[in-house]
Write a protein that holds these residues in place. Structure first.
Motif, short mmCIF file in Angstrom:
data_model
loop_
_atom_site.label_atom_id
_atom_site.label_comp_id
_atom_site.label_asym_id
_atom_site.label_seq_id
_atom_site.Cartn_x
_atom_site.Cartn_y
_atom_site.Cartn_z
N THR A 82 14.97 -5.40 6.91
CA THR A 82 13.79 -4.56 6.76
C THR A 82 13.71 -4.08 5.31
N ILE A 83 12.57 -3.59 4.95
CA ILE A 83 12.42 -2.94 3.65
C ILE A 83 12.20 -1.46 3.94
N ARG A 84 13.11 -0.65 3.44
CA ARG A 84 13.08 0.80 3.67
C ARG A 84 12.28 1.46 2.55
N SER A 85 11.37 2.36 2.92
CA SER A 85 10.53 3.04 1.94
C SER A 85 11.33 4.02 1.09
N LEU A 86 11.09 3.98 -0.23
CA LEU A 86 11.72 4.92 -1.16
C LEU A 86 10.69 5.86 -1.78
N GLY A 87 9.41 5.64 -1.49
CA GLY A 87 8.34 6.46 -2.06
C GLY A 87 7.23 5.59 -2.62
N ARG A 88 6.47 6.15 -3.56
CA ARG A 88 5.33 5.46 -4.16
C ARG A 88 5.49 5.40 -5.67
N VAL A 89 4.92 4.35 -6.28
CA VAL A 89 5.00 4.15 -7.72
C VAL A 89 3.69 3.54 -8.23
N TRP A 90 3.48 3.69 -9.54
CA TRP A 90 2.43 2.96 -10.22
C TRP A 90 3.09 1.81 -10.94
N ARG A 91 2.54 0.60 -10.78
CA ARG A 91 3.07 -0.55 -11.50
C ARG A 91 2.34 -0.63 -12.84
N VAL A 92 3.09 -0.40 -13.89
CA VAL A 92 2.55 -0.41 -15.26
C VAL A 92 3.24 -1.57 -15.98
N GLY A 93 2.81 -2.77 -15.65
CA GLY A 93 3.40 -3.96 -16.26
C GLY A 93 4.84 -4.14 -15.83
N ALA A 94 5.75 -4.07 -16.78
CA ALA A 94 7.18 -4.29 -16.51
C ALA A 94 7.87 -3.04 -16.00
#
Length: 175
Positions: free
Chosen positions: A46-58
């Protein structure tokens, strides 16, 4: 803490504030987990949630209370969709199918983008002259597209460019 590291912290916090104020769409951050067998019975990953992020390129910038003020180097990305059945077309297709299945088991919303395999970047003096994605050289925070990329750019310029694209995307980019 060096001035370059403090400058990196200020730049990253400013970028996160700008993304948050603009209501920019964020993505899930997760950890791929292969549970240990229970009584000899194998359980699905499974993939366990760690929260939310913004993907800003690298880079991934924390956007939720669990991730605020933290940064990661981008790893793998999967979209939460029906995993489908195994077809054994290619190894890479089966790996992607397995990640989709793990994301679905992690109770992420259908259609959500899940970042996993991301590497945390400590915002401390270990950034000075390191070989990572984000680093400080000669007192200036810099970023490269990957830890093995040969070229790098100042973090301030990188964030200005990448955040501007997320806050105000070019016409047709989100249609």
């Amino acid at each position: 803490m060096t001035d370059g590291v403090e400058r990196a912290r200020v730049l990253l916090a400013g970028a996160a504030d700008r993304l948050g104020a603009a209501g920019t769409r964020d993505e899930a951050l997760g950890e791929y987990v292969e549970p240990k067998p229970v009584l000899g019975i194998r359980r699905d990953p499974t993939i366990r949630s760690l929260g939310r992020v913004w993907r800003v390129g690298a880079l991934l910038l924390g956007s939720s209370p669990e991730t605020a003020g933290r940064v990661w180097s981008t790893g793998s990305i999967t979209r939460v969709t029906e995993a489908g059945r195994a077809q054994f077309v290619s190894v890479s297709a089966e790996v992607r199918r397995a990640y989709r299945a793990a994301a679905a088991k992690g109770h992420f919303a259908p259609g959500d983008t899940v970042n996993h395999g991301a590497t945390p970047i400590p915002l401390d003096d270990s950034l000075v002259d390191c070989n990572g994605t984000l680093f400080v050289r000669d007192g200036t925070p810099r970023v490269r597209w990957s830890a093995t990329a040969g070229t790098d750019v100042p973090l301030a310029d990188y964030l200005d460019d990448r955040v501007a694209l997320l806050v105000d995307p070019p016409r047709g980019a989100t249609d």
